[in-house]
Design a protein around this motif. Structure first.
Motif, PDB file in Angstrom:
ATOM      1  N   ALA A 182       7.655   6.949   9.669  1.00  0.00           N
ATOM      2  CA  ALA A 182       7.882   7.586   8.370  1.00  0.00           C
ATOM      3  C   ALA A 182       6.845   7.117   7.351  1.00  0.00           C
ATOM      4  O   ALA A 182       6.256   7.932   6.618  1.00  0.00           O
ATOM      5  N   LEU A 183       6.599   5.803   7.302  1.00  0.00           N
ATOM      6  CA  LEU A 183       5.640   5.271   6.342  1.00  0.00           C
ATOM      7  C   LEU A 183       4.219   5.682   6.695  1.00  0.00           C
ATOM      8  O   LEU A 183       3.419   6.041   5.823  1.00  0.00           O
ATOM      9  N   SER A 184       3.888   5.667   7.988  1.00  0.00           N
ATOM     10  CA  SER A 184       2.552   6.086   8.416  1.00  0.00           C
ATOM     11  C   SER A 184       2.316   7.549   8.080  1.00  0.00           C
ATOM     12  O   SER A 184       1.243   7.932   7.609  1.00  0.00           O
ATOM     13  N   GLY A 185       3.345   8.384   8.313  1.00  0.00           N
ATOM     14  CA  GLY A 185       3.220   9.793   7.998  1.00  0.00           C
ATOM     15  C   GLY A 185       3.034  10.034   6.510  1.00  0.00           C
ATOM     16  O   GLY A 185       2.208  10.852   6.093  1.00  0.00           O
ATOM     17  N   GLU A 186       3.788   9.318   5.675  1.00  0.00           N
ATOM     18  CA  GLU A 186       3.650   9.458   4.227  1.00  0.00           C
ATOM     19  C   GLU A 186       2.259   9.041   3.762  1.00  0.00           C
ATOM     20  O   GLU A 186       1.702   9.622   2.830  1.00  0.00           O
ATOM     21  N   SER A 187       1.700   8.043   4.422  1.00  0.00           N
ATOM     22  CA  SER A 187       0.383   7.539   4.029  1.00  0.00           C
ATOM     23  C   SER A 187      -0.737   8.462   4.489  1.00  0.00           C
ATOM     24  O   SER A 187      -1.805   8.529   3.871  1.00  0.00           O
ATOM     25  N   PHE A 188      -0.501   9.199   5.578  1.00  0.00           N
ATOM     26  CA  PHE A 188      -1.560   9.981   6.214  1.00  0.00           C
ATOM     27  C   PHE A 188      -1.485  11.468   5.907  1.00  0.00           C
ATOM     28  O   PHE A 188      -2.506  12.151   5.828  1.00  0.00           O
ATOM     29  N   GLY A 189      -0.282  11.998   5.722  1.00  0.00           N
ATOM     30  CA  GLY A 189      -0.088  13.438   5.601  1.00  0.00           C
ATOM     31  C   GLY A 189      -0.653  14.025   4.323  1.00  0.00           C
ATOM     32  O   GLY A 189      -1.037  13.321   3.391  1.00  0.00           O
ATOM     33  N   ILE A 266       6.078  -8.453   7.228  1.00  0.00           N
ATOM     34  CA  ILE A 266       6.660  -7.469   6.323  1.00  0.00           C
ATOM     35  C   ILE A 266       8.165  -7.458   6.521  1.00  0.00           C
ATOM     36  O   ILE A 266       8.652  -7.357   7.643  1.00  0.00           O
ATOM     37  N   THR A 267       8.906  -7.560   5.445  1.00  0.00           N
ATOM     38  CA  THR A 267      10.364  -7.544   5.543  1.00  0.00           C
ATOM     39  C   THR A 267      10.852  -6.095   5.626  1.00  0.00           C
ATOM     40  O   THR A 267      10.158  -5.162   5.212  1.00  0.00           O
ATOM     41  N   LEU A 268      12.058  -5.921   6.137  1.00  0.00           N
ATOM     42  CA  LEU A 268      12.643  -4.580   6.179  1.00  0.00           C
ATOM     43  C   LEU A 268      12.838  -4.043   4.773  1.00  0.00           C
ATOM     44  O   LEU A 268      12.643  -2.842   4.529  1.00  0.00           O
ATOM     45  N   ASP A 269      13.202  -4.905   3.837  1.00  0.00           N
ATOM     46  CA  ASP A 269      13.380  -4.469   2.452  1.00  0.00           C
ATOM     47  C   ASP A 269      12.091  -3.857   1.908  1.00  0.00           C
ATOM     48  O   ASP A 269      12.116  -2.814   1.240  1.00  0.00           O
ATOM     49  N   ARG A 270      10.976  -4.511   2.194  1.00  0.00           N
ATOM     50  CA  ARG A 270       9.680  -4.013   1.703  1.00  0.00           C
ATOM     51  C   ARG A 270       9.323  -2.686   2.389  1.00  0.00           C
ATOM     52  O   ARG A 270       8.840  -1.740   1.735  1.00  0.00           O
ATOM     53  N   LEU A 271       9.554  -2.604   3.687  1.00  0.00           N
ATOM     54  CA  LEU A 271       9.254  -1.385   4.441  1.00  0.00           C
ATOM     55  C   LEU A 271      10.028  -0.200   3.872  1.00  0.00           C
ATOM     56  O   LEU A 271       9.455   0.864   3.594  1.00  0.00           O
ATOM     57  N   TYR A 272      11.320  -0.380   3.678  1.00  0.00           N
ATOM     58  CA  TYR A 272      12.164   0.720   3.214  1.00  0.00           C
ATOM     59  C   TYR A 272      11.867   1.070   1.757  1.00  0.00           C
ATOM     60  O   TYR A 272      11.869   2.255   1.379  1.00  0.00           O
ATOM     61  N   ALA A 273      11.578   0.070   0.954  1.00  0.00           N
ATOM     62  CA  ALA A 273      11.247   0.329  -0.445  1.00  0.00           C
ATOM     63  C   ALA A 273       9.961   1.148  -0.552  1.00  0.00           C
ATOM     64  O   ALA A 273       9.848   2.047  -1.392  1.00  0.00           O
ATOM     65  N   ASP A 274       8.983   0.847   0.308  1.00  0.00           N
ATOM     66  CA  ASP A 274       7.714   1.580   0.291  1.00  0.00           C
ATOM     67  C   ASP A 274       7.908   3.037   0.706  1.00  0.00           C
ATOM     68  O   ASP A 274       7.281   3.946   0.148  1.00  0.00           O
ATOM     69  N   ILE A 275       8.752   3.260   1.703  1.00  0.00           N
ATOM     70  CA  ILE A 275       9.024   4.642   2.136  1.00  0.00           C
ATOM     71  C   ILE A 275       9.667   5.428   1.005  1.00  0.00           C
ATOM     72  O   ILE A 275       9.246   6.545   0.675  1.00  0.00           O
ATOM     73  N   VAL A 276      10.705   4.860   0.410  1.00  0.00           N
ATOM     74  CA  VAL A 276      11.431   5.543  -0.664  1.00  0.00           C
ATOM     75  C   VAL A 276      10.508   5.812  -1.849  1.00  0.00           C
ATOM     76  O   VAL A 276      10.529   6.904  -2.437  1.00  0.00           O
ATOM     77  N   LYS A 277       9.682   4.834  -2.185  1.00  0.00           N
ATOM     78  CA  LYS A 277       8.787   4.982  -3.333  1.00  0.00           C
ATOM     79  C   LYS A 277       7.771   6.090  -3.106  1.00  0.00           C
ATOM     80  O   LYS A 277       7.581   6.953  -3.980  1.00  0.00           O
ATOM     81  N   THR A 278       7.111   6.106  -1.943  1.00  0.00           N
ATOM     82  CA  THR A 278       6.095   7.127  -1.677  1.00  0.00           C
ATOM     83  C   THR A 278       6.722   8.514  -1.587  1.00  0.00           C
ATOM     84  O   THR A 278       6.132   9.500  -2.048  1.00  0.00           O
ATOM     85  N   LEU A 279       7.917   8.596  -0.988  1.00  0.00           N
ATOM     86  CA  LEU A 279       8.602   9.880  -0.903  1.00  0.00           C
ATOM     87  C   LEU A 279       8.933  10.403  -2.298  1.00  0.00           C
ATOM     88  O   LEU A 279       8.689  11.580  -2.611  1.00  0.00           O
ATOM     89  N   ARG A 280       9.477   9.550  -3.137  1.00  0.00           N
ATOM     90  CA  ARG A 280       9.879   9.987  -4.477  1.00  0.00           C
ATOM     91  C   ARG A 280       8.679  10.402  -5.315  1.00  0.00           C
ATOM     92  O   ARG A 280       8.748  11.364  -6.087  1.00  0.00           O
ATOM     93  N   VAL A 281       7.576   9.684  -5.154  1.00  0.00           N
ATOM     94  CA  VAL A 281       6.359  10.072  -5.875  1.00  0.00           C
ATOM     95  C   VAL A 281       5.911  11.460  -5.436  1.00  0.00           C
ATOM     96  O   VAL A 281       5.578  12.317  -6.256  1.00  0.00           O
TER      97      VAL A 281
END
Length: 460
Positions: A182-189, A266-281
């Protein structure tokens, strides 16, 4: 075992576009057409479109409802067959016009122009790939793959992924199931499709950064990875990151395993926070771009949602969970969170029990370890918007209450779905209306899940 590195997706997999027929009205046939002409199985191959699939599951077990007419035999060998009768019936039917040319021609003429030397006009022009892993070409807030145990063919709105030698397809599917994808896709797509959709184009997805599964050489480690993925596929629904900030425990276990094998600090908290942040942006930027043109539609959605909510409200307010669903003689304990401005819920499974913590900021309002069903009663009451209620303290009463609640709440959800489906906003907006209805009724979207585990913030 050595650490897992990263690589491009093309290093461990072959990626391509789903089936493109050029003339769906000819190549896509349903049961009625098959029976009418007597088309036999050798000339039929099942095909799925996105609407045919179950969006609430990773592993797809749906039955095909349409097939590709897949005939490569010469006409001379088709005499007195249902396939030839179908070919003759369709060859003079007007083809779907291309927007670019507006040219009028028959299906036969349109397909003949696309036929290579030695081929027949009615044979498919593209290869039909029956594979285990499919990815959407465009994502909104759900990134999960479509997984087929036996392999299946999808149309051009999806990309197929075939693992290369040395990589088990289930290992690759495990990566696509993880939050790392999910995070890789948000960063690349790219977001060129508009409406905030995240596109992983067929021509570009081969460069997506991926866990290098070729480094997974230990047999027991391979087995562990697949077992973790299987637990996600079996026990959870695909994660909707727009409505949750933390995935189910099974996904967390998979993510933690991959991060540990990669040696990532990388903590799970950081991973999930980054996904949510990039998605919301991404979604916020798209909304800002379209706010003027969609203003009328947004008002319409809100209006429809309130109308649907009012039709559901009498059923929702006819009873109260959990008190109305347990025996009056059951031993209960009272809770009162009515003074809290916001509630942070942490619910974690521990075998047959669950630990449950409810906070208001840094203040712990409630904490304990309970039978799993008892903890879920408390969580569901909070997700329903309750802040002052009594819950059963014994598992037997909680089990009964949850079972009866499930039957009743299915009726609530069915009424909401029916109302959304009958609205005039169109099918593309039904999901948004559904979310807005839940909001109007003060229902957290997670109430729709059989169980909730993880972290969640609720506001009074």
């Amino acid at each position: 075992m050595k650490k897992l590195g990263t690589c491009n997706l093309e290093d461990i997999a072959t990626i391509g576009l789903g089936f493109k027929s050029l003339q769906n009205q000819f190549f896509y046939v349903k049961t009625e057409t098959i029976k009418r002409y007597g088309i036999k199985k050798p000339h039929l191959k099942p095909i799925f479109q996105l609407g045919d699939l179950d969006p609430n599951k990773y592993k797809q077990t749906v039955k095909p409802v349409q097939w590709v007419f897949h005939c490569k035999d010469k006409e001379q060998d088709l005499r007195n067959t249902g396939s030839l009768r179908y070919i003759r019936a369709m060859e003079k039917v007007p083809a779907k016009e291309k927007k670019q040319t507006g040219k009028h021609q028959t299906i036969k003429a349109a397909l003949q122009a696309q036929t290579s030397e030695g081929g027949t006009w009615y044979m498919p022009k593209a290869q039909l790939h029956e594979v285990n892993i499919w990815l959407r070409k465009a994502f909104n807030s759900i990134y999960s793959p479509f997984i087929f145990e036996q392999g299946a063919a999808l149309d051009q709105r999806c990309n197929y992924v075939i693992s290369k030698e040395g990589v088990n397809w289930k290992e690759l599917a495990a990566f696509f199931t993880s939050s790392l994808f999910a995070l890789s896709g948000e960063s690349f797509g790219a977001t060129s499709m508009g409406a905030g959709a995240l596109e992983l184009a067929t021509t570009q997805i081969h460069e997506l950064r991926t866990v290098d599964l070729r480094d997974l050489e230990d047999a027991s480690a391979k087995k562990d990875l697949i077992a973790l993925a299987e637990a996600v596929w079996k026990n959870t629904k695909p994660v909707n990151w727009e409505t949750t900030e933390r995935p189910p425990q099974e996904v967390q276990d998979l993510d933690k395993w991959l991060l540990s094998k990669m040696g990532m600090p990388i903590t799970l908290d950081r991973l999930y926070a980054d996904i949510v942040k990039t998605l919301r942006v991404r979604l916020t930027v798209a909304e800002d771009k379209n706010i003027q043109t969609k203003k009328g539609q947004q008002v319409n959605i809100a209006t429809v949602a309130h109308s649907v909510a009012e039709s559901v409200r009498p059923l929702l307010e006819s009873t109260n969970f959990p008190e109305s669903f347990i025996d009056p003689s059951s031993r209960t304990q009272s809770l009162d969170f009515s003074r809290a401005v916001k509630l942070d819920i942490e619910s974690l499974p521990m075998m047959g029990e669950s630990t449950l913590v409810v906070r208001n900021g840094s203040d712990v309002l409630f904490e304990g370890q309970y039978p799993r069903s008892v903890a879920q009663v408390i969580v569901k009451a909070l997700l329903l918007g309750r802040r002052k209620f009594s819950f059963p303290v014994d598992a037997a009463s909680a089990d009964v209450g949850l079972k009866e609640f499930s039957k009743w709440f299915d009726r609530v959800l069915e009424k909401i779905s029916t109302g959304c489906g009958m609205s005039a906003v169109g099918t593309s907006y039904e999901e948004r209306v559904h979310v807005e209805v839940l909001n109007v009724l003060h229902l957290d979207p997670n109430i729709q899940e059989p169980e909730f585990f993880g972290h969640l913030r609720l506001h009074n």
